[in-house]
Write a protein that holds these residues in place. Structure first.
Motif, mmCIF file in Angstrom:
data_model
loop_
_atom_site.group_PDB
_atom_site.id
_atom_site.type_symbol
_atom_site.label_atom_id
_atom_site.label_comp_id
_atom_site.label_asym_id
_atom_site.label_seq_id
_atom_site.Cartn_x
_atom_site.Cartn_y
_atom_site.Cartn_z
ATOM 1 N N ARG A 51 0.860 -1.188 0.000
ATOM 2 C CA ARG A 51 0.000 0.000 0.000
ATOM 3 C C ARG A 51 0.894 1.234 0.000
ATOM 4 O O ARG A 51 2.036 1.195 0.461
ATOM 5 C CB ARG A 51 -0.936 0.007 1.195
ATOM 6 C CG ARG A 51 -0.234 0.149 2.524
ATOM 7 C CD ARG A 51 -1.229 0.155 3.682
ATOM 8 N NE ARG A 51 -0.534 0.139 4.938
ATOM 9 C CZ ARG A 51 -0.174 1.229 5.622
ATOM 10 N NH1 ARG A 51 -0.463 2.420 5.145
ATOM 11 N NH2 ARG A 51 0.463 1.131 6.757
ATOM 12 N N ARG A 52 0.358 2.315 -0.525
ATOM 13 C CA ARG A 52 1.120 3.566 -0.565
ATOM 14 C C ARG A 52 0.928 4.313 0.746
ATOM 15 O O ARG A 52 -0.189 4.512 1.216
ATOM 16 C CB ARG A 52 0.656 4.432 -1.721
ATOM 17 C CG ARG A 52 1.491 5.687 -1.871
ATOM 18 C CD ARG A 52 1.073 6.505 -3.043
ATOM 19 N NE ARG A 52 1.651 5.868 -4.212
ATOM 20 C CZ ARG A 52 1.591 6.377 -5.428
ATOM 21 N NH1 ARG A 52 0.967 7.512 -5.646
ATOM 22 N NH2 ARG A 52 2.134 5.750 -6.440
ATOM 23 N N LYS A 53 2.030 4.736 1.335
ATOM 24 C CA LYS A 53 1.982 5.514 2.571
ATOM 25 C C LYS A 53 1.764 6.988 2.231
ATOM 26 O O LYS A 53 1.851 7.391 1.079
ATOM 27 C CB LYS A 53 3.282 5.325 3.354
ATOM 28 C CG LYS A 53 3.465 3.883 3.788
ATOM 29 C CD LYS A 53 4.720 3.526 4.543
ATOM 30 C CE LYS A 53 5.740 4.540 4.801
ATOM 31 N NZ LYS A 53 6.916 4.070 5.521
ATOM 32 N N ARG A 54 1.500 7.782 3.228
ATOM 33 C CA ARG A 54 1.229 9.212 3.014
ATOM 34 C C ARG A 54 2.384 9.939 2.341
ATOM 35 O O ARG A 54 2.179 10.884 1.599
ATOM 36 C CB ARG A 54 0.917 9.889 4.340
ATOM 37 C CG ARG A 54 -0.421 9.487 4.886
ATOM 38 C CD ARG A 54 -0.729 10.224 6.157
ATOM 39 N NE ARG A 54 -2.005 9.764 6.672
ATOM 40 C CZ ARG A 54 -2.394 9.906 7.908
ATOM 41 N NH1 ARG A 54 -1.597 10.499 8.779
ATOM 42 N NH2 ARG A 54 -3.552 9.464 8.292
ATOM 43 N N ASN A 55 3.618 9.484 2.597
ATOM 44 C CA ASN A 55 4.778 10.165 2.010
ATOM 45 C C ASN A 55 5.074 9.683 0.583
ATOM 46 O O ASN A 55 6.046 10.106 -0.029
ATOM 47 C CB ASN A 55 6.012 9.975 2.899
ATOM 48 C CG ASN A 55 6.487 8.541 2.972
ATOM 49 O OD1 ASN A 55 5.930 7.661 2.329
ATOM 50 N ND2 ASN A 55 7.505 8.309 3.769
ATOM 51 N N GLY A 56 4.230 8.776 0.060
ATOM 52 C CA GLY A 56 4.404 8.304 -1.310
ATOM 53 C C GLY A 56 5.180 7.011 -1.441
ATOM 54 O O GLY A 56 5.190 6.397 -2.500
ATOM 55 N N ASP A 57 5.840 6.580 -0.369
ATOM 56 C CA ASP A 57 6.557 5.309 -0.386
ATOM 57 C C ASP A 57 5.561 4.156 -0.316
ATOM 58 O O ASP A 57 4.424 4.327 0.118
ATOM 59 C CB ASP A 57 7.513 5.201 0.811
ATOM 60 C CG ASP A 57 8.679 6.167 0.721
ATOM 61 O OD1 ASP A 57 8.959 6.663 -0.382
ATOM 62 O OD2 ASP A 57 9.307 6.421 1.777
ATOM 63 N N TYR A 58 6.017 2.980 -0.730
ATOM 64 C CA TYR A 58 5.188 1.789 -0.626
ATOM 65 C C TYR A 58 5.683 0.918 0.516
ATOM 66 O O TYR A 58 6.878 0.847 0.783
ATOM 67 C CB TYR A 58 5.231 0.988 -1.937
ATOM 68 C CG TYR A 58 4.426 1.632 -3.024
ATOM 69 C CD1 TYR A 58 3.076 1.339 -3.172
ATOM 70 C CD2 TYR A 58 5.001 2.532 -3.906
ATOM 71 C CE1 TYR A 58 2.320 1.927 -4.169
ATOM 72 C CE2 TYR A 58 4.257 3.128 -4.909
ATOM 73 C CZ TYR A 58 2.913 2.819 -5.034
ATOM 74 O OH TYR A 58 2.174 3.408 -6.013
ATOM 75 N N GLN A 59 4.734 0.248 1.183
ATOM 76 C CA GLN A 59 5.067 -0.649 2.281
ATOM 77 C C GLN A 59 4.334 -1.965 2.041
ATOM 78 O O GLN A 59 3.124 -1.981 1.797
ATOM 79 C CB GLN A 59 4.628 -0.041 3.612
ATOM 80 C CG GLN A 59 4.958 -0.901 4.795
ATOM 81 C CD GLN A 59 4.573 -0.221 6.101
ATOM 82 O OE1 GLN A 59 3.696 0.649 6.135
ATOM 83 N NE2 GLN A 59 5.222 -0.605 7.168
ATOM 84 N N ASP A 60 5.086 -3.084 2.098
ATOM 85 C CA ASP A 60 4.467 -4.386 1.925
ATOM 86 C C ASP A 60 3.437 -4.625 3.026
ATOM 87 O O ASP A 60 3.674 -4.319 4.190
ATOM 88 C CB ASP A 60 5.511 -5.497 1.967
ATOM 89 C CG ASP A 60 6.382 -5.542 0.721
ATOM 90 O OD1 ASP A 60 6.031 -4.875 -0.276
ATOM 91 O OD2 ASP A 60 7.408 -6.251 0.742
ATOM 92 N N ILE A 61 2.303 -5.199 2.636
ATOM 93 C CA ILE A 61 1.247 -5.520 3.595
ATOM 94 C C ILE A 61 1.560 -6.844 4.282
ATOM 95 O O ILE A 61 1.374 -7.002 5.476
ATOM 96 C CB ILE A 61 -0.116 -5.593 2.882
ATOM 97 C CG1 ILE A 61 -0.482 -4.216 2.353
ATOM 98 C CG2 ILE A 61 -1.194 -6.138 3.800
ATOM 99 C CD1 ILE A 61 -1.678 -4.203 1.433
#
Length: 88
Positions: A51-61
């Motif tokens: 999912r995309r975090k608020r800062n634009g980076d992606y984080q694996d679910i």
């Protein structure tokens, strides 16, 4: 942990690095959907759902913690992907 089902859904999106989506079932009990088969600079690899975090980076679910399980998942999905390409 045993992989009991692998489903791969090839997609053709012009200009996209995503070549397919995959679903993997473990022990006939747990399913992980929305994994992506991606063609990167160093070849094809399996990307976990993110999912995309608020800062634009992606984080694996969700993701495998051990290299052994990650390799097993990637090998199973890419093998199925190659089979689908060969039969097309």
């Amino acid at each position: 942990m045993e992989i009991t089902d692998v489903r791969v859904f090839p997609v053709e999106i012009n200009g996209s690095m995503v070549k397919a989506y995959a679903t993997v079932t473990f022990d006939d009990s747990f399913v992980v959907r929305d994994m992506r088969v991606i063609e990167g600079k160093n070849g094809i690899f399996l990307s976990m759902p993110a999912r995309r975090k608020r800062n634009g980076d992606y984080q694996d679910i969700c993701f495998p913690i051990s290299t052994k399980l990650r390799d097993l998942m990637e090998n199973e999905v890419l093998e199925k992907f190659d089979e689908l390409l060969a039969s097309a």
